[in-house]
Design an enzyme around this catalytic site. Structure first.
Site, PDB file in Angstrom:
ATOM      1  N   ARG A 150       0.937  -1.030   0.116  1.00 21.36           N
ATOM      2  CA  ARG A 150       0.089  -0.077   0.008  1.00 21.36           C
ATOM      3  C   ARG A 150       0.939   1.304  -0.166  1.00 21.36           C
ATOM      4  O   ARG A 150       2.026   1.255   0.406  1.00 21.36           O
ATOM      5  CB  ARG A 150      -1.005   0.031   1.273  1.00 21.36           C
ATOM      6  CG  ARG A 150      -1.816  -1.073   1.415  1.00 21.36           C
ATOM      7  CD  ARG A 150      -2.421  -1.178   2.753  1.00 21.36           C
ATOM      8  NE  ARG A 150      -3.572  -2.336   2.874  1.00 21.36           N
ATOM      9  CZ  ARG A 150      -3.126  -3.371   3.282  1.00 21.36           C
ATOM     10  NH1 ARG A 150      -1.854  -3.535   3.767  1.00 21.36           N
ATOM     11  NH2 ARG A 150      -3.984  -4.426   3.420  1.00 21.36           N
ATOM     12  N   LYS A 190      -1.584  -3.215   8.177  1.00 21.66           N
ATOM     13  CA  LYS A 190      -2.533  -3.159   9.174  1.00 21.66           C
ATOM     14  C   LYS A 190      -2.610  -3.913  10.432  1.00 21.66           C
ATOM     15  O   LYS A 190      -2.001  -4.790  10.508  1.00 21.66           O
ATOM     16  CB  LYS A 190      -3.915  -3.455   8.297  1.00 21.66           C
ATOM     17  CG  LYS A 190      -4.247  -2.608   7.113  1.00 21.66           C
ATOM     18  CD  LYS A 190      -5.705  -2.792   6.815  1.00 21.66           C
ATOM     19  CE  LYS A 190      -5.982  -2.047   5.528  1.00 21.66           C
ATOM     20  NZ  LYS A 190      -7.306  -2.208   4.959  1.00 21.66           N
ATOM     21  N   HIS A 262      -4.037   3.016  -5.317  1.00 20.27           N
ATOM     22  CA  HIS A 262      -4.128   1.597  -5.261  1.00 20.27           C
ATOM     23  C   HIS A 262      -3.988   0.661  -6.572  1.00 20.27           C
ATOM     24  O   HIS A 262      -3.847  -0.609  -6.671  1.00 20.27           O
ATOM     25  CB  HIS A 262      -5.444   1.055  -4.475  1.00 20.27           C
ATOM     26  CG  HIS A 262      -5.307   0.444  -3.202  1.00 20.27           C
ATOM     27  ND1 HIS A 262      -4.581   1.217  -2.386  1.00 20.27           N
ATOM     28  CD2 HIS A 262      -5.997  -0.448  -2.352  1.00 20.27           C
ATOM     29  CE1 HIS A 262      -4.767   0.502  -1.083  1.00 20.27           C
ATOM     30  NE2 HIS A 262      -5.459  -0.229  -1.159  1.00 20.27           N
ATOM     31  N   ARG A 265      -1.039  -1.448  -6.738  1.00 23.26           N
ATOM     32  CA  ARG A 265      -1.079  -2.794  -6.030  1.00 23.26           C
ATOM     33  C   ARG A 265      -2.148  -3.640  -6.561  1.00 23.26           C
ATOM     34  O   ARG A 265      -1.894  -4.786  -6.550  1.00 23.26           O
ATOM     35  CB  ARG A 265      -1.955  -2.295  -4.625  1.00 23.26           C
ATOM     36  CG  ARG A 265      -2.075  -3.260  -3.667  1.00 23.26           C
ATOM     37  CD  ARG A 265      -2.466  -2.630  -2.303  1.00 23.26           C
ATOM     38  NE  ARG A 265      -3.138  -3.447  -1.246  1.00 23.26           N
ATOM     39  CZ  ARG A 265      -2.366  -4.490  -0.521  1.00 23.26           C
ATOM     40  NH1 ARG A 265      -1.281  -4.403  -0.483  1.00 23.26           N
ATOM     41  NH2 ARG A 265      -3.019  -5.387   0.372  1.00 23.26           N
ATOM     42  N   HIS A 288      -3.236  -9.618   3.151  1.00 24.76           N
ATOM     43  CA  HIS A 288      -4.628  -9.830   3.622  1.00 24.76           C
ATOM     44  C   HIS A 288      -4.832 -10.826   4.514  1.00 24.76           C
ATOM     45  O   HIS A 288      -4.073 -11.838   4.686  1.00 24.76           O
ATOM     46  CB  HIS A 288      -5.272 -10.399   2.199  1.00 24.76           C
ATOM     47  CG  HIS A 288      -5.573  -9.382   1.199  1.00 24.76           C
ATOM     48  ND1 HIS A 288      -5.690  -9.384  -0.249  1.00 24.76           N
ATOM     49  CD2 HIS A 288      -5.530  -7.968   1.229  1.00 24.76           C
ATOM     50  CE1 HIS A 288      -5.971  -8.485  -0.685  1.00 24.76           C
ATOM     51  NE2 HIS A 288      -5.498  -7.630   0.022  1.00 24.76           N
ATOM     52  N   TYR A 297      -9.407 -10.879  -6.998  1.00 28.56           N
ATOM     53  CA  TYR A 297      -8.354 -10.783  -8.048  1.00 28.56           C
ATOM     54  C   TYR A 297      -8.590 -12.087  -9.035  1.00 28.56           C
ATOM     55  O   TYR A 297      -8.225 -11.794 -10.275  1.00 28.56           O
ATOM     56  CB  TYR A 297      -7.101 -10.718  -7.586  1.00 28.56           C
ATOM     57  CG  TYR A 297      -6.679  -9.183  -7.174  1.00 28.56           C
ATOM     58  CD1 TYR A 297      -6.676  -8.141  -7.856  1.00 28.56           C
ATOM     59  CD2 TYR A 297      -6.705  -9.259  -5.640  1.00 28.56           C
ATOM     60  CE1 TYR A 297      -6.491  -7.026  -7.130  1.00 28.56           C
ATOM     61  CE2 TYR A 297      -6.708  -8.202  -5.086  1.00 28.56           C
ATOM     62  CZ  TYR A 297      -6.361  -6.754  -5.777  1.00 28.56           C
ATOM     63  OH  TYR A 297      -6.441  -5.826  -4.998  1.00 28.56           O
TER      64      TYR A 297
END
Length: 317
Positions: A150, A190, A262, A265, A288, A297
């Site tokens: 990110r 995150k 994004h 990415r 993730h 995806y």
């Protein structure tokens, strides 16, 4: 006890910051959602959270939907509010958890936007140049596409998070030699979770050029910083500045499609899957928590496979 929405929000925000270790960006998003909720309750003259009912929350969701907000935005706001009510109930600060039966609007699945490989190459080439800012911009864009990280993760990198390939781990006196074959990044994602992500030779050479010929002069104008990417005055590069770099490169490359922070990415993930990488690997690289997030995806890749099938199979049409 009477507990107002602002008071409940403050308790919940302390919890997610200390106990769950959410990033500053996530905490800011939670705060905005709860401030909006508190303001709405005030318009309904509901000062005590114990007076909130299931019907109250249903009305809140209906009003959000009436504002033409995206279903993803409504889902996020409601998730934050539900989390606060659940926390306050578990802490014994509310008599019941009225958010348990409130339904989240069904989220429309949107395919991520990815650029074709040719447009990514044009975007990267558009950042070429030999002045310090151009060298930095090329290194930034190459690393974003090479790692799939990110924008916020890349701008948060320190120099120490840039790892050379194992057989060059003692060669920082010669970055051009150390990074010519690529290496690894120590990325903090995150929830402050760290992951190790590889990058290739193109990004490695661009990083080496930036570290040798650009960053030292930039850092000399500041007070000293461990940041990998810095501005002309020596301060850490902001996410907003990184976004401007991406947008400017897209304009110079003549890309007409919308390019967001994004985009690289998304392109990274889509191109990896199209090239044969498995979903679990891409999940780890993207950071993730769930593979279901990554599986969106695979739909993009399936569309590409179908197009090739129709073009090639004699009985496809």
């Amino acid at each position: 006890m009477d507990l107002t929405a602002p008071q409940g929000a403050q308790r919940y925000l302390r919890y997610v910051a200390i106990e769950r270790g959410l990033s500053a960006n996530s905490q800011a998003a939670y705060r905005r959602d709860l401030e909006a909720y508190a303001a709405w309750l005030e318009t309904r003259e509901l000062e005590n959270l114990a007076e909130v009912t299931q019907d109250t929350l249903a009305s809140y969701v209906a009003e959000l939907a009436a504002q033409d907000l995206a279903s993803a935005s409504i889902t996020r706001r409601l998730s934050t509010v539900r989390g606060m009510h659940r926390f306050l109930f578990d802490e014994g600060l509310l008599p019941e958890n009225v958010a348990t039966t409130v339904r989240t609007p069904k989220r429309a699945q949107r395919l991520p936007k990815a650029l074709p490989i040719e447009e990514v190459e044009a975007l990267l080439a558009a950042a070429g140049g030999e002045d310090p800012v151009a060298l930095r911009d090329r290194a930034l864009l190459e690393l974003l596409y090479a790692s799939g990280a990110r924008v916020s993760e890349v701008t948060a990198l320190d120099v120490d998070d840039l790892l050379a390939a194992p057989d060059h781990d003692d060669a920082w006196g010669d970055p051009e030699h150390a990074l010519e074959e690529g290496g690894f990044l120590r990325v903090t994602g995150k929830g402050a979770k760290q992951r190790i992500v590889p990058y290739g030779s193109y990004a490695g050479r661009a990083l080496a050029a930036y570290l040798v010929r650009a960053r030292p002069a930039m850092v000399a104008h500041g007070r000293g910083t461990p940041a990998l990417f810095v501005g002309p005055r020596g301060a850490r590069l902001s996410r907003q500045s990184a976004w401007l770099v991406i947008r400017a490169a897209a304009e110079r490359a003549g890309i007409t499609a919308e390019v967001s922070p994004h985009t690289l990415r998304h392109s990274f993930a889509t191109h990896l899957l199209a090239g044969g990488a498995d979903v679990r690997t891409v999940q780890e690289l993207l950071g993730h928590a769930s593979v279901t997030t990554t599986q969106i995806y695979t739909q993009v890749t399936a569309d590409t496979l179908r197009e090739r099938y129709i073009e090639a199979h004699p009985r496809a049409k």
